[in-house]
Design a protein around this motif. Structure first.
Motif, PDB file in Angstrom:
ATOM      1  N   TYR A 146       0.999  -1.043  -0.253  1.00 19.61           N
ATOM      2  CA  TYR A 146      -0.015  -0.108   0.140  1.00 19.61           C
ATOM      3  C   TYR A 146       0.930   1.243  -0.001  1.00 19.61           C
ATOM      4  O   TYR A 146       0.245   2.073  -0.378  1.00 19.61           O
ATOM      5  CB  TYR A 146      -1.065  -0.141   1.154  1.00 19.61           C
ATOM      6  CG  TYR A 146      -2.437  -0.911   0.750  1.00 19.61           C
ATOM      7  CD1 TYR A 146      -3.285  -0.084   0.493  1.00 19.61           C
ATOM      8  CD2 TYR A 146      -2.211  -2.185   1.157  1.00 19.61           C
ATOM      9  CE1 TYR A 146      -4.252  -0.897   0.027  1.00 19.61           C
ATOM     10  CE2 TYR A 146      -3.308  -2.703   0.734  1.00 19.61           C
ATOM     11  CZ  TYR A 146      -4.841  -2.097   0.629  1.00 19.61           C
ATOM     12  OH  TYR A 146      -5.776  -2.516   0.343  1.00 19.61           O
ATOM     13  N   GLN A 189      -8.484  -1.996   4.990  1.00 17.74           N
ATOM     14  CA  GLN A 189     -10.234  -2.166   4.743  1.00 17.74           C
ATOM     15  C   GLN A 189     -10.371  -0.926   4.963  1.00 17.74           C
ATOM     16  O   GLN A 189     -11.224  -0.154   3.270  1.00 17.74           O
ATOM     17  CB  GLN A 189     -10.259  -2.485   5.175  1.00 17.74           C
ATOM     18  CG  GLN A 189     -10.628  -4.366   4.309  1.00 17.74           C
ATOM     19  CD  GLN A 189     -11.496  -5.237   5.135  1.00 17.74           C
ATOM     20  OE1 GLN A 189     -12.741  -4.717   5.521  1.00 17.74           O
ATOM     21  NE2 GLN A 189     -10.789  -7.017   4.506  1.00 17.74           N
ATOM     22  N   ALA A 190     -10.114  -0.082   5.933  1.00 19.63           N
ATOM     23  CA  ALA A 190     -10.196   1.661   6.637  1.00 19.63           C
ATOM     24  C   ALA A 190     -10.280   2.384   5.639  1.00 19.63           C
ATOM     25  O   ALA A 190     -10.479   3.872   5.374  1.00 19.63           O
ATOM     26  CB  ALA A 190     -10.523   1.159   8.187  1.00 19.63           C
ATOM     27  N   SER A 215      -3.999  -5.465  -2.396  1.00 19.71           N
ATOM     28  CA  SER A 215      -5.707  -5.967  -1.291  1.00 19.71           C
ATOM     29  C   SER A 215      -5.644  -6.036  -0.220  1.00 19.71           C
ATOM     30  O   SER A 215      -3.982  -6.776   0.651  1.00 19.71           O
ATOM     31  CB  SER A 215      -6.672  -7.498  -1.538  1.00 19.71           C
ATOM     32  OG  SER A 215      -5.927  -8.498  -1.984  1.00 19.71           O
ATOM     33  N   PHE A 274      -8.049   1.788   3.006  1.00 23.60           N
ATOM     34  CA  PHE A 274      -8.105   2.041   1.605  1.00 23.60           C
ATOM     35  C   PHE A 274      -9.685   1.651   0.639  1.00 23.60           C
ATOM     36  O   PHE A 274      -9.479   1.151  -0.952  1.00 23.60           O
ATOM     37  CB  PHE A 274      -7.358   1.548   0.646  1.00 23.60           C
ATOM     38  CG  PHE A 274      -5.380   1.971   1.031  1.00 23.60           C
ATOM     39  CD1 PHE A 274      -5.523   3.305   0.211  1.00 23.60           C
ATOM     40  CD2 PHE A 274      -4.769   1.468   2.575  1.00 23.60           C
ATOM     41  CE1 PHE A 274      -4.396   3.959   1.188  1.00 23.60           C
ATOM     42  CE2 PHE A 274      -3.805   2.318   2.541  1.00 23.60           C
ATOM     43  CZ  PHE A 274      -3.108   3.936   2.380  1.00 23.60           C
ATOM     44  N   GLY A 275     -10.103   0.853   1.280  1.00 24.95           N
ATOM     45  CA  GLY A 275     -11.468  -0.182   1.166  1.00 24.95           C
ATOM     46  C   GLY A 275     -10.693  -0.878   0.897  1.00 24.95           C
ATOM     47  O   GLY A 275      -9.994  -1.572   0.562  1.00 24.95           O
ATOM     48  N   ALA A 276     -12.027  -2.062   0.452  1.00 26.99           N
ATOM     49  CA  ALA A 276     -11.511  -3.511   0.890  1.00 26.99           C
ATOM     50  C   ALA A 276     -11.368  -3.966  -0.677  1.00 26.99           C
ATOM     51  O   ALA A 276     -10.582  -5.049  -0.837  1.00 26.99           O
ATOM     52  CB  ALA A 276     -13.204  -4.797   0.999  1.00 26.99           C
ATOM     53  N   ASP A 277     -11.821  -3.570  -1.786  1.00 27.90           N
ATOM     54  CA  ASP A 277     -11.347  -3.938  -3.150  1.00 27.90           C
ATOM     55  C   ASP A 277     -10.355  -4.071  -3.368  1.00 27.90           C
ATOM     56  O   ASP A 277      -9.646  -2.295  -2.568  1.00 27.90           O
ATOM     57  CB  ASP A 277     -12.176  -2.731  -4.104  1.00 27.90           C
ATOM     58  CG  ASP A 277     -13.867  -3.592  -3.783  1.00 27.90           C
ATOM     59  OD1 ASP A 277     -14.542  -4.061  -3.331  1.00 27.90           O
ATOM     60  OD2 ASP A 277     -14.820  -2.037  -4.087  1.00 27.90           O
TER      61      ASP A 277
END
Lengths: 288, 231
Positions: free
Chosen positions: A48, A110-111, A215, A113-116
């Motif tokens: 990330y 996830q919070a 991811s 950058f999102g789960a996708d």
């Protein structure tokens, strides 16, 4: 022939990824006796960090990877200093903390950058292909293999040519005796976490190139295979991890292609069982 | 003579076992002080407790400084060289690497002394320590303690399992080393103790039951039999 070449190079590329993760895990376990289930977090931070610095700071591929590796290394050092250090010799608590941290890390990513899955920045040359013995091989395989070879060589130079490397090699054998020679082994613990974190973060960046995306759960899934590599290679042996990573990558690719898709993962577990039955200490461990 | 090392009310508990039960004695700044006692009396644990390798309570003073609360590496850096019972050589490292690892600070490190006492270590420098004989591994273990300018050596059963000829060589080395630095020696070999020890401490079931001149104890067969079970 072309299938064999493609599968071999793809297997080696995957093995290179496993090695980058496993080398740090193995050193950390060998020296500090810590089963670090949070190692996948270092990988995810590297991935990330690379993506973020490319997308938001406009970094090119190499500076973005450097940014990701620095972020992963810093995370590893902080985790060691703040969470692991107070828990040395308390194995159960270490496992609980590192498992908890890996789960919390996925949730945090996830919070943020999102789960996708996010499309990963890939250098143009890595998206191309090279024809070898009739096989059209994606260039990213060579990047992965090259990076793993460089990291393996760098770790070997560190272990064989530096005083800290000497301390790490001795500490893997007998940590108590190292301290009885007047050496503060805790400094070496932090150092192996930094090395492991850097290698895992690099693996994260290269996994992004390999899979084309990043991811939150990527680190966790790769970590499972890295643990298998560490056990097959022999706890604490970087060279053993390198050999085991190549074996696991090749077995996974060839069985997936010639048998069925799910068989690749199962065959790796079978390989683990066979090695443990023949050599309980792993390939580079003692045959006890 | 002011003691170099003073131990008082030393207790070690491991699990439910109370291994050291108030051990106390003083080690003078010269010569060899031998710690004697039957198997399981607490001799090795005493050395480990002094070095902080096992958790303990009590007082340990080195030249007046309380070192009981320090971590092992900090205690050793104050000038204690340790050769453990199992020799503690790193099997996967070469002889030279084993010695290099023991270097403390900027030196000077006394390789000349080590190689003079154990010329074989120079010849076998590139050999992995795990492939050495027991006697050669003991040379590495003692050599490491001589490399630095230590104030005291703690040597645990250096002749255990060695051939008689090697025992004599080890005794020669310890005798010579003791001229420069005091030694706290755990040893079962009474012939060796007779030869090199100046003082003795006898431990029985985790407590000190006798201290004094080595000659005084070892020249008295009845007392030796009573305290050590042998004459």
């Amino acid at each position: 022939m072309s299938n064999v070449v493609l599968l071999a190079l793809t297997g080696l590329g995957l093995g290179a990824l496993y090695f980058l993760i496993a080398s740090g895990l193995s050193l950390i376990f060998g020296l500090a006796d810590v089963l670090n289930f949070a190692h996948g977090l270092f990988l995810a931070v590297g991935a990330y960090g690379t993506w973020w610095s490319s997308a938001h700071l406009g970094f090119g591929f190499v500076p973005a990877v450097v940014f990701g590796v620095v972020a992963g290394t810093a995370t590893a050092v902080l985790v060691e200093m703040l969470l692991i250090r107070p828990l040395y010799r308390r194995t159960i608590e270490q496992v609980l903390v590192t498992v908890g941290l890996s789960l919390a890390g996925v949730a945090l990513l996830q919070a943020a950058f999102g789960a996708d899955p996010l499309t990963f920045p890939r250098p143009e040359w890595a998206t191309g292909t090279t024809r070898i013995f009739g096989a059209i091989v994606p260039n990213d395989r060579f990047l992965l293999i090259g990076a793993a070879v460089v990291v393996l060589a760098a770790i070997q130079v560190f272990l064989r040519r530096t005083r800290f490397g000497l301390i790490v090699r001795a500490g893997v054998e007998d940590r108590t005796m190292v301290t009885a020679l007047g050496i503060n082994v805790r400094t070496a613990f932090t150092l192996v976490f930094a090395i492991g974190g850097a290698a895992a973060a690099l693996a994260g960046a290269l996994a992004g190139v390999y899979f084309g995306n990043v991811s939150p759960g990527q680190g966790t899934s790769l970590l499972i295979f890295a643990f298998i590599v560490v056990v097959i290679g022999g706890m604490g042996s970087v060279t053993g991890s390198a050999v085991a990573a190549v074996l696991v990558g090749l077995v996974q690719q060839f069985t997936s292609f010639y048998a069925a898709a799910g068989v690749g993962e199962a065959s790796v577990v079978l390989l683990l069982a066979v090695v443990l039955l023949a050599r309980p200490g792993g390939l580079a461990g003692r045959a006890t | 003579m002011t003691p170099l090392l003073e131990i008082a009310d030393l207790h070690v508990r491991i699990g439910s076992s109370h291994i050291l039960q108030g051990v106390g004695f003083a080690v003078p700044p010269t010569g060899v002080t031998a710690v004697l006692g039957r198997n399981g009396a607490g001799k090795t644990t005493t050395l480990k407790a002094v070095l902080g390798i096992v958790p303990k309570t009590g007082t340990v003073r080195l030249d007046g400084e309380d070192i009981a609360g320090l971590p092992t590496h900090a205690i050793v850096r104050r000038g204690l060289g340790y050769a453990p019972e199992d020799r503690g050589v790193f099997a996967g490292l070469t002889v030279t690497e084993n010695l290099r690892l023991a270097e403390r600070g900027r030196g000077p490190h006394r390789y000349d002394l080590v190689y003079e006492m154990f010329p074989e270590l120079r010849q076998r420098g590139a050999q992995r320590a795990g492939t050495l004989s027991g006697g050669q591994q003991q040379m590495v273990a003692i050599g490491r303690t001589l490399l630095n300018d230590n104030r005291m050596l703690l040597v645990d059963e250096p002749t255990k399992g060695l051939a008689p000829k090697i025992v004599t060589e080890v005794a020669d080395v310890l005798e010579r080393a003791a001229r420069e630095v005091p030694i706290l020696l755990v040893e079962q070999n009474l012939a060796l103790v007779r030869r090199i020890a100046d003082h003795v401490v006898v431990i029985e079931q985790g407590a000190v039951v006798h201290t004094g001149e080595a000659a005084g104890l070892l020249s008295d067969p009845d007392l030796t039999r009573e305290l050590l079970g042998v004459a």
